[in-house]
Design a protein around this motif. Sequence first.
Motif, PDB file in Angstrom:
ATOM      1  N   ARG A   1       0.829  -1.203   0.000  1.00 45.80           N
ATOM      2  CA  ARG A   1       0.000   0.000   0.000  1.00 45.80           C
ATOM      3  C   ARG A   1       0.871   1.264   0.000  1.00 45.80           C
ATOM      4  NH1 ARG A   1      -3.897  -0.486   4.500  1.00 45.80           N
ATOM      5  NH2 ARG A   1      -4.838  -2.000   3.122  1.00 45.80           N
TER       6      ARG A   1
ATOM      7  N   GLU B   1       2.355   1.731  -3.454  1.00 44.41           N
ATOM      8  CA  GLU B   1       1.352   2.247  -4.397  1.00 44.41           C
ATOM      9  C   GLU B   1       1.081   3.728  -4.134  1.00 44.41           C
ATOM     10  OE1 GLU B   1      -1.015   2.562  -7.512  1.00 44.41           O
ATOM     11  OE2 GLU B   1       0.176   0.787  -7.039  1.00 44.41           O
ATOM     12  N   GLN B   2       1.053   4.147  -2.883  1.00 45.02           N
ATOM     13  CA  GLN B   2       0.855   5.568  -2.578  1.00 45.02           C
ATOM     14  C   GLN B   2       2.035   6.396  -3.072  1.00 45.02           C
ATOM     15  OE1 GLN B   2       0.139   5.660   1.635  1.00 45.02           O
ATOM     16  NE2 GLN B   2      -2.046   5.164   1.419  1.00 45.02           N
TER      17      GLN B   2
ATOM     18  N   ARG C   1       3.974   5.648  -5.680  1.00 46.49           N
ATOM     19  CA  ARG C   1       3.823   5.715  -7.142  1.00 46.49           C
ATOM     20  C   ARG C   1       2.772   6.743  -7.533  1.00 46.49           C
ATOM     21  NH1 ARG C   1       2.619  -0.028  -7.634  1.00 46.49           N
ATOM     22  NH2 ARG C   1       4.454  -0.950  -6.753  1.00 46.49           N
ATOM     23  N   GLN C   2       1.653   6.735  -6.803  1.00 44.51           N
ATOM     24  CA  GLN C   2       0.588   7.703  -7.109  1.00 44.51           C
ATOM     25  C   GLN C   2       1.065   9.126  -6.877  1.00 44.51           C
ATOM     26  OE1 GLN C   2      -2.288   6.877  -8.439  1.00 44.51           O
ATOM     27  NE2 GLN C   2      -3.006   8.983  -8.514  1.00 44.51           N
ATOM     28  N   THR C   3       1.850   9.351  -5.814  1.00 45.18           N
ATOM     29  CA  THR C   3       2.378  10.692  -5.549  1.00 45.18           C
ATOM     30  C   THR C   3       3.304  11.123  -6.676  1.00 45.18           C
ATOM     31  OG1 THR C   3       2.233  10.264  -3.181  1.00 45.18           O
ATOM     32  CG2 THR C   3       3.641  12.085  -3.873  1.00 45.18           C
TER      33      THR C   3
ATOM     34  N   ARG D   1       3.195  10.137  -9.785  1.00 44.91           N
ATOM     35  CA  ARG D   1       2.353  10.414 -10.959  1.00 44.91           C
ATOM     36  C   ARG D   1       1.690  11.786 -10.848  1.00 44.91           C
ATOM     37  NH1 ARG D   1      -0.623   5.256 -10.115  1.00 44.91           N
ATOM     38  NH2 ARG D   1       0.941   3.691 -10.506  1.00 44.91           N
ATOM     39  N   ARG D   2       1.217  12.116  -9.656  1.00 46.50           N
ATOM     40  CA  ARG D   2       0.571  13.413  -9.464  1.00 46.50           C
ATOM     41  C   ARG D   2       1.554  14.564  -9.648  1.00 46.50           C
ATOM     42  NH1 ARG D   2      -2.830  11.603  -4.207  1.00 46.50           N
ATOM     43  NH2 ARG D   2      -4.565  10.629  -5.311  1.00 46.50           N
TER      44      ARG D   2
END
Length: 119
Positions: free
Chosen positions: A84, A87-88, A90-92, A94-95
């Motif tokens: 988790r 994944e957070q 990676r999302q950061t 991407r943002r």
Amino acid sequence: MTVSIIHALLRRILDVCGPGTGRRRAGRRSAAVAPARMPERPRLVAVRLPAPRSPYGLPEFLDGAATAPVRPYVLAVERVHREREREQARQTRRRVALVLAADFGIDLDRHVIGAEGVA
């Protein structure tokens, strides 16, 4: 007329498929039936059981490296938390890339051939 035919047919089917009445065995009797004897019981022999021992007094020691230090479900929960967090992260990333591309016009996809002049 049809009702009597149906009744006769059902009675015939029940006679063939139904349970036996026992009439065939009623006339037969064996001439001499010997009384049944009780089988002899085997003799019981007293067996001496070993003395009870405590498992804590055994000379073998437990190997700490051979046993699992943590229960498997604890490791599974930790693995889920690590996934988790990845994944957070990676999302950061991407943002941040999306904000840089949208607000400042910075192209982060330099590895795409021929895309330098487009952005």
